[in-house]
Design a protein around this motif. Structure first.
Motif, PDB file in Angstrom:
ATOM      1  N   THR A  62       0.776  -0.988  -0.281  1.00  0.00           N
ATOM      2  CA  THR A  62       0.440   0.159   0.180  1.00  0.00           C
ATOM      3  C   THR A  62       0.759   1.846  -0.071  1.00  0.00           C
ATOM      4  O   THR A  62       2.028   1.124   0.665  1.00  0.00           O
ATOM      5  N   TYR A  63       0.273   2.348  -1.139  1.00  0.00           N
ATOM      6  CA  TYR A  63       1.133   3.432  -0.318  1.00  0.00           C
ATOM      7  C   TYR A  63       0.941   4.325   0.767  1.00  0.00           C
ATOM      8  O   TYR A  63      -0.069   4.448   1.478  1.00  0.00           O
ATOM      9  N   ARG A  66      -1.434   6.640   1.097  1.00  0.00           N
ATOM     10  CA  ARG A  66      -3.210   5.751   0.860  1.00  0.00           C
ATOM     11  C   ARG A  66      -3.045   4.585   2.333  1.00  0.00           C
ATOM     12  O   ARG A  66      -2.915   3.206   0.746  1.00  0.00           O
ATOM     13  N   ASP A  68      -5.018   2.986   3.824  1.00  0.00           N
ATOM     14  CA  ASP A  68      -6.535   1.998   3.101  1.00  0.00           C
ATOM     15  C   ASP A  68      -6.697   1.114   2.220  1.00  0.00           C
ATOM     16  O   ASP A  68      -7.621   0.532   2.001  1.00  0.00           O
ATOM     17  N   GLU A  69      -5.781   1.886   1.062  1.00  0.00           N
ATOM     18  CA  GLU A  69      -5.982   1.533   0.232  1.00  0.00           C
ATOM     19  C   GLU A  69      -4.803   0.406  -0.131  1.00  0.00           C
ATOM     20  O   GLU A  69      -3.822   0.769  -1.474  1.00  0.00           O
ATOM     21  N   GLU A  70      -5.675  -0.762  -0.224  1.00  0.00           N
ATOM     22  CA  GLU A  70      -4.175  -2.039  -0.533  1.00  0.00           C
ATOM     23  C   GLU A  70      -4.092  -2.309  -2.578  1.00  0.00           C
ATOM     24  O   GLU A  70      -4.704  -2.024  -3.255  1.00  0.00           O
ATOM     25  N   SER A  73      -1.869  -7.755  -2.876  1.00  0.00           N
ATOM     26  CA  SER A  73      -2.300  -8.444  -2.084  1.00  0.00           C
ATOM     27  C   SER A  73      -1.814 -10.401  -2.423  1.00  0.00           C
ATOM     28  O   SER A  73      -2.847 -10.849  -2.856  1.00  0.00           O
TER      29      SER A  73
END
Length: 283
Positions: A62-63, A66, A68-70, A73
């Motif tokens: 993830t950045y 951000r 919470d935005e994977e 995975s």
């Protein structure tokens, strides 16, 4: 300072000092920050025999901006030495993230990025980046001459080395036609050159390194059809015998790739090579 206080708490003088103090705090905070990925760290492995095999193994990422935005995975991708691999897919699918991880602009939260079977974190960062050439969609040119911009790829390059790189980048003709040739100033952000000319300067800079790994991140997407044709011819010349990763939307850019991987939401959903029919032949 005492004079400023005598003017009262609302004086412009005190406001200027307060603003300066706040700016100085941020500046020294930046200077003293210890980066997790330090380009000036001289520790790490340096290989005598460098092939250029690339592997992303079970990567989670993830950045930092951000969290919470994977993006990935459990993402995995293997590109053998000398192969040209093209990554295609919609915006946000993770194509450019692969490039950023290979360049080690970021480290994955889990999993490994491997070069020749060695974790990228174990290499001396400055050395491994010298083995990787990057050409992006918007080339970064500095307010100096064409020669100086090319030499950012290799500080100790000779004029013969530069000339070879310029020839391979298909830039020799337009440079020779300029009144000052290599000494022509490109202007701020390269404003004195066209999009295709700027891109070929960026390609020459990448070629000057003689990189074993070449990364092309939307290298022709901002160009018109004629400029794209010229730049693509230059790219086709320099991709020979190098491990190449291409990020692109246009079919003309990826049709000669040995492998095309289609990414969707951080996963490879299809993989194959181009045929004359509008399908992928799976490999």
């Amino acid at each position: 300072m005492n004079f400023c206080r005598s003017l009262g708490p609302a004086s412009p003088c005190l406001s200027a000092f307060a603003a300066g103090q706040a700016a100085a705090f941020k500046m020294f905070e930046t200077i003293n920050r210890k980066p997790e990925i330090d380009a000036y760290d001289t520790k790490g492995k340096v290989l005598n025999d460098f092939r250029g095999d690339i592997e992303l193994r079970d990567v989670y990422f993830t950045y930092p901006a951000r969290p919470d935005e994977e993006i990935f995975s459990g993402f995995s991708l293997y590109i053998p030495s000398g192969m040209t691999a093209a990554l295609v897919g919609q915006s946000g699918s993770g194509k450019s993230t692969v490039i950023s991880l290979i360049e080690r602009f970021y480290d994955p939260q889990a999993g490994e990025v491997l070069i020749d079977g060695i974790n990228l974190k174990e290499f001396q960062l400055k050395w491994i980046r010298q083995k990787i050439g990057l050409v992006s969609q918007e080339p970064v040119l500095f307010t100096s001459s064409i020669k100086d911009n090319i030499m950012y790829g290799k500080d100790d390059a000779s004029m013969d080395d530069i000339r070879v790189a310029v020839e391979l980048a298909n830039a020799a003709k337009f440079i020779d036609e300029l009144p000052q040739g290599m000494d022509t100033m490109v202007g701020e952000h390269g404003t004195q050159l066209s999009g295709g000319q700027k891109q070929r300067i960026a390609i020459a800079r990448a070629v000057l390194k003689d990189p074993r790994i070449l990364l092309l991140d939307e290298a022709t997407s901002a160009l018109d059809a004629e400029s794209e044709r010229v730049v693509q011819e230059a790219l086709d010349q320099i991709m020979v015998n190098r491990t190449t990763v291409i990020v692109a939307h246009r079919l003309s850019t990826v049709r000669n790739a040995d492998m095309i991987a289609v990414l969707h939401q951080g996963k490879i959903v299809e993989k194959g090579r181009f045929t004359k029919q509008p399908i992928l032949v799976h490999i």
